[in-house]
Design a protein around this motif. Sequence first.
Motif, PDB file in Angstrom:
ATOM      1  N   GLN A 191     -47.079   5.344  93.402  1.00 17.16           N
ATOM      2  CA  GLN A 191     -47.747   4.299  92.637  1.00 17.16           C
ATOM      3  C   GLN A 191     -48.602   4.920  91.538  1.00 17.16           C
ATOM      4  OE1 GLN A 191     -49.275   2.455  96.257  1.00 17.16           O
ATOM      5  NE2 GLN A 191     -47.985   0.663  95.895  1.00 17.16           N
ATOM      6  N   SER A 192     -49.076   4.079  90.623  1.00 14.18           N
ATOM      7  CA  SER A 192     -49.785   4.558  89.424  1.00 14.18           C
ATOM      8  C   SER A 192     -48.921   5.521  88.621  1.00 14.18           C
ATOM      9  CB  SER A 192     -51.105   5.242  89.800  1.00 14.18           C
ATOM     10  OG  SER A 192     -51.978   4.342  90.428  1.00 14.18           O
ATOM     11  N   ARG A 193     -47.611   5.241  88.578  1.00 16.77           N
ATOM     12  CA  ARG A 193     -46.680   6.074  87.821  1.00 16.77           C
ATOM     13  C   ARG A 193     -45.964   5.195  86.795  1.00 16.77           C
ATOM     14  NH1 ARG A 193     -48.694   8.982  91.374  1.00 16.77           N
ATOM     15  NH2 ARG A 193     -47.914  11.042  91.985  1.00 16.77           N
ATOM     16  N   GLU A 194     -46.284   5.406  85.542  1.00 19.80           N
ATOM     17  CA  GLU A 194     -45.635   4.653  84.472  1.00 19.80           C
ATOM     18  C   GLU A 194     -44.523   5.496  83.868  1.00 19.80           C
ATOM     19  OE1 GLU A 194     -46.646   2.185  80.376  1.00 19.80           O
ATOM     20  OE2 GLU A 194     -48.228   3.291  81.426  1.00 19.80           O
ATOM     21  N   VAL A 195     -43.302   4.986  83.915  1.00 25.92           N
ATOM     22  CA  VAL A 195     -42.156   5.726  83.390  1.00 25.92           C
ATOM     23  C   VAL A 195     -42.243   5.775  81.871  1.00 25.92           C
ATOM     24  CG1 VAL A 195     -39.639   5.771  83.187  1.00 25.92           C
ATOM     25  CG2 VAL A 195     -40.713   5.137  85.357  1.00 25.92           C
ATOM     26  N   THR A 196     -42.085   6.977  81.327  1.00 26.46           N
ATOM     27  CA  THR A 196     -42.208   7.169  79.875  1.00 26.46           C
ATOM     28  C   THR A 196     -40.923   7.658  79.223  1.00 26.46           C
ATOM     29  OG1 THR A 196     -43.035   9.431  80.216  1.00 26.46           O
ATOM     30  CG2 THR A 196     -44.676   7.647  80.060  1.00 26.46           C
ATOM     31  N   ALA A 197     -39.992   8.194  80.002  1.00 23.63           N
ATOM     32  CA  ALA A 197     -38.748   8.708  79.416  1.00 23.63           C
ATOM     33  C   ALA A 197     -37.659   8.763  80.482  1.00 23.63           C
ATOM     34  CB  ALA A 197     -38.958  10.093  78.807  1.00 23.63           C
TER      35      ALA A 197
ATOM     36  N   SER B  97     -51.543   7.700  86.443  1.00 21.77           N
ATOM     37  CA  SER B  97     -52.803   7.128  85.979  1.00 21.77           C
ATOM     38  C   SER B  97     -53.849   7.278  87.079  1.00 21.77           C
ATOM     39  CB  SER B  97     -52.591   5.644  85.643  1.00 21.77           C
ATOM     40  OG  SER B  97     -53.787   5.035  85.278  1.00 21.77           O
ATOM     41  N   PRO B  98     -55.069   7.671  86.761  1.00 23.16           N
ATOM     42  CA  PRO B  98     -55.625   7.829  85.403  1.00 23.16           C
ATOM     43  C   PRO B  98     -55.588   9.251  84.861  1.00 23.16           C
ATOM     44  CG  PRO B  98     -57.391   7.858  87.001  1.00 23.16           C
ATOM     45  CD  PRO B  98     -56.119   7.694  87.797  1.00 23.16           C
ATOM     46  N   SER B  99     -55.040  10.214  85.602  1.00 26.04           N
ATOM     47  CA  SER B  99     -55.146  11.614  85.177  1.00 26.04           C
ATOM     48  C   SER B  99     -54.347  11.905  83.920  1.00 26.04           C
ATOM     49  CB  SER B  99     -54.672  12.534  86.309  1.00 26.04           C
ATOM     50  OG  SER B  99     -53.262  12.469  86.454  1.00 26.04           O
ATOM     51  N   GLY B 100     -53.245  11.163  83.716  1.00 25.93           N
ATOM     52  CA  GLY B 100     -52.386  11.430  82.574  1.00 25.93           C
ATOM     53  C   GLY B 100     -51.368  12.514  82.816  1.00 25.93           C
ATOM     54  N   ALA B 101     -51.358  13.114  84.007  1.00 33.26           N
ATOM     55  CA  ALA B 101     -50.382  14.151  84.332  1.00 33.26           C
ATOM     56  C   ALA B 101     -48.983  13.551  84.405  1.00 33.26           C
ATOM     57  CB  ALA B 101     -50.738  14.806  85.669  1.00 33.26           C
ATOM     58  N   THR B 102     -47.990  14.318  83.971  1.00 33.54           N
ATOM     59  CA  THR B 102     -46.613  13.840  83.995  1.00 33.54           C
ATOM     60  C   THR B 102     -45.802  14.598  85.044  1.00 33.54           C
ATOM     61  OG1 THR B 102     -45.898  15.378  82.270  1.00 33.54           O
ATOM     62  CG2 THR B 102     -46.676  13.195  81.568  1.00 33.54           C
ATOM     63  N   GLU B 103     -44.777  13.929  85.541  1.00 29.81           N
ATOM     64  CA  GLU B 103     -43.893  14.519  86.544  1.00 29.81           C
ATOM     65  C   GLU B 103     -42.492  14.010  86.271  1.00 29.81           C
ATOM     66  OE1 GLU B 103     -43.517  14.910  91.438  1.00 29.81           O
ATOM     67  OE2 GLU B 103     -45.106  13.695  90.510  1.00 29.81           O
ATOM     68  N   THR B 104     -41.503  14.854  86.494  1.00 32.40           N
ATOM     69  CA  THR B 104     -40.109  14.479  86.278  1.00 32.40           C
ATOM     70  C   THR B 104     -39.390  14.391  87.618  1.00 32.40           C
ATOM     71  OG1 THR B 104     -40.026  15.491  84.080  1.00 32.40           O
ATOM     72  CG2 THR B 104     -37.932  15.115  85.186  1.00 32.40           C
ATOM     73  N   PHE B 105     -38.676  13.309  87.796  1.00 41.92           N
ATOM     74  CA  PHE B 105     -37.911  13.062  89.019  1.00 41.92           C
ATOM     75  C   PHE B 105     -36.426  13.066  88.660  1.00 41.92           C
ATOM     76  CE2 PHE B 105     -42.017  11.162  89.391  1.00 41.92           C
ATOM     77  CZ  PHE B 105     -42.411  11.324  90.712  1.00 41.92           C
ATOM     78  N   SER B 106     -35.627  13.725  89.471  1.00 39.91           N
ATOM     79  CA  SER B 106     -34.181  13.777  89.257  1.00 39.91           C
ATOM     80  C   SER B 106     -33.473  13.049  90.389  1.00 39.91           C
ATOM     81  CB  SER B 106     -33.694  15.225  89.198  1.00 39.91           C
ATOM     82  OG  SER B 106     -34.270  15.919  88.118  1.00 39.91           O
ATOM     83  N   ALA B 107     -32.423  12.331  90.033  1.00 36.30           N
ATOM     84  CA  ALA B 107     -31.668  11.578  91.037  1.00 36.30           C
ATOM     85  C   ALA B 107     -30.239  11.392  90.563  1.00 36.30           C
ATOM     86  CB  ALA B 107     -32.314  10.220  91.296  1.00 36.30           C
ATOM     87  N   ARG B 108     -29.372  11.097  91.506  1.00 35.91           N
ATOM     88  CA  ARG B 108     -27.971  10.849  91.151  1.00 35.91           C
ATOM     89  C   ARG B 108     -27.826   9.514  90.432  1.00 35.91           C
ATOM     90  NH1 ARG B 108     -24.897  11.904  96.693  1.00 35.91           N
ATOM     91  NH2 ARG B 108     -23.070  11.360  95.422  1.00 35.91           N
ATOM     92  N   TYR B 109     -28.678   8.537  90.802  1.00 38.75           N
ATOM     93  CA  TYR B 109     -28.642   7.230  90.146  1.00 38.75           C
ATOM     94  C   TYR B 109     -30.058   6.694  89.981  1.00 38.75           C
ATOM     95  CZ  TYR B 109     -23.608   7.136  90.728  1.00 38.75           C
ATOM     96  OH  TYR B 109     -22.270   7.445  90.647  1.00 38.75           O
ATOM     97  N   LEU B 110     -30.224   5.831  88.980  1.00 38.98           N
ATOM     98  CA  LEU B 110     -31.493   5.177  88.700  1.00 38.98           C
ATOM     99  C   LEU B 110     -31.264   3.673  88.695  1.00 38.98           C
ATOM    100  CD1 LEU B 110     -34.420   4.927  87.524  1.00 38.98           C
ATOM    101  CD2 LEU B 110     -33.393   5.251  85.270  1.00 38.98           C
ATOM    102  N   VAL B 111     -32.133   2.937  89.380  1.00 36.21           N
ATOM    103  CA  VAL B 111     -32.069   1.472  89.370  1.00 36.21           C
ATOM    104  C   VAL B 111     -33.362   0.937  88.775  1.00 36.21           C
ATOM    105  CG1 VAL B 111     -31.827  -0.633  90.722  1.00 36.21           C
ATOM    106  CG2 VAL B 111     -30.569   1.425  91.394  1.00 36.21           C
ATOM    107  N   GLY B 112     -33.233   0.167  87.710  1.00 35.88           N
ATOM    108  CA  GLY B 112     -34.385  -0.479  87.103  1.00 35.88           C
ATOM    109  C   GLY B 112     -34.614  -1.841  87.737  1.00 35.88           C
ATOM    110  N   ALA B 113     -35.688  -1.935  88.526  1.00 32.88           N
ATOM    111  CA  ALA B 113     -36.108  -3.202  89.124  1.00 32.88           C
ATOM    112  C   ALA B 113     -37.512  -3.506  88.622  1.00 32.88           C
ATOM    113  CB  ALA B 113     -36.068  -3.109  90.651  1.00 32.88           C
ATOM    114  N   ASP B 114     -37.707  -3.246  87.332  1.00 30.41           N
ATOM    115  CA  ASP B 114     -39.049  -3.258  86.755  1.00 30.41           C
ATOM    116  C   ASP B 114     -39.329  -4.498  85.910  1.00 30.41           C
ATOM    117  OD1 ASP B 114     -37.088  -2.164  85.068  1.00 30.41           O
ATOM    118  OD2 ASP B 114     -38.493  -0.911  83.975  1.00 30.41           O
TER     119      ASP B 114
END
Length: 511
Positions: free
Chosen positions: A123-129, A144-161
Amino acid sequence: MYDVVIVGYGPVGQALALALGRRGHRVAVLERHPGLYGRARAGHIDGEIMRLFQGLGVAEDLEPLLSPVHNYELVDADWRVLRRIDAGAPATGWQNDYLFYQPDLEDVLHKAVEELPSVRVHQSREVTAITQHPDHVEVTARESPSGATETFSARYLVGADGARSFVRGAAAITSSDLGLAPTSYLVIDIKHRDPGVSIPRMGELRQVLDPTRPRHASRWNGSEHSRTEFMILPGESFEELESTDRCWQLLERYWGVSRDSGELVRHAVYTFETTLADHWRRDRILLAGDAAHVMPPFLGQGLCSGLRDVANLTWRLDLVLRQRAKPELLDDYQTERHPHAQRLIQASAQIAEQCTILDPEAALARNTELAAEQQPHSVERNLLSGTLAAATPNAGELFIQGRVHHGGRNTRLDDLLGNGWRILTRHPIPDELIDPSGRAVLDALDITLAHVTRGRVPGALLDIDATYDQWFTHTGNEIAIERPDHYLYGAGQTTDLPALLTNLARQTHCS
């Protein structure tokens, strides 16, 4: 590397995470809010969706928090019933319709998700790319609120946003507006001091087609709340209508609900939309829920449609992720779900247009037309032809669920057989009928064979209420192939089984 990244953790994202996690897949969920949303938006599910929750293992926890509803009425300004709307659901093993308070639902789903070791909720993770590669997807999110970014890799992505989906935009997927004129309503949720209080004019679920102020009421939103919605009239200010004093004035005037009856837990203005994504899959990116379709609430099918997406997509992703089927199986997700969602959007928009007429003469003509109609409106649930269904009678129908007796206990069939493919038969299947290629299909799709009968036959399931016997008799079939989302792949005579299995292997792209 995750199997699936889900963006969005409303009920659709929660249910998808739970469904994939229960099948052992590694799932990461990215949600921009710091916690559960905690506000009621959706308020209705039907028996088909309750059956989905049964398969997810949460139905027993949910049921005490829901309120079954049996009447949805369109009435005129003098409370004369103009039309009753019938959900038209087949026997799912549950009530046809339920009203609920969304935070209750989210709490139950979240608790179940947290128990799964293969699912991580961030949670508190806003997708940026989002970047697609031939064999995986990379998703960058800012904490949020630190502003740190993290990259997640997966075989598939589902947008339920949701309706303003970042995933849909990042995948360059356009949407079509199906043409409903913008209409805004003030939505008010009330928590009652006496949850059992009687509010007769609200009925159970009621649209008041009053041209001086169209309005809606759900007497029950779960077991403690009520909801009411008031159309915003031309010239009215959103800000003025959203004030607490104005909300209580409307509640007192139209429903007789005063300040000492309870508390306002939510009041907000919503503008209804009719939008449909033109594509639901872009390579390794898929859409579900409001990211794919948005409709007015007049049939209560918005969340139901999103959860049908979950049911349809889960078994496809499961087979592809386990390399039991080729990725082409995911193409039929849109083929099946898009037309059904489109029909529901159009049906909801039609009722919205009927309910929001402000001209008195046009309203009178509408009332006369509605009162003259003999048949109730129903929600059509069959899949379209040409989807993953055999060319047989009854293919594409949402199948029934009955009670059976087995192993010394009575149970709903799904609780006994689980959530996979199954073949139900009226008579035992001769061993010689299924050749090695047929056995390979049974193994690849993990298909369960079950003989269901009214007789106490060793090894068979006893059809307690004759639910299946009546279906076989009525349709003239002897076998039924049921998909994991409980729609019929095909049906026919016992001797048709080899051909059906051959066709099933071809259509599912089994490896």
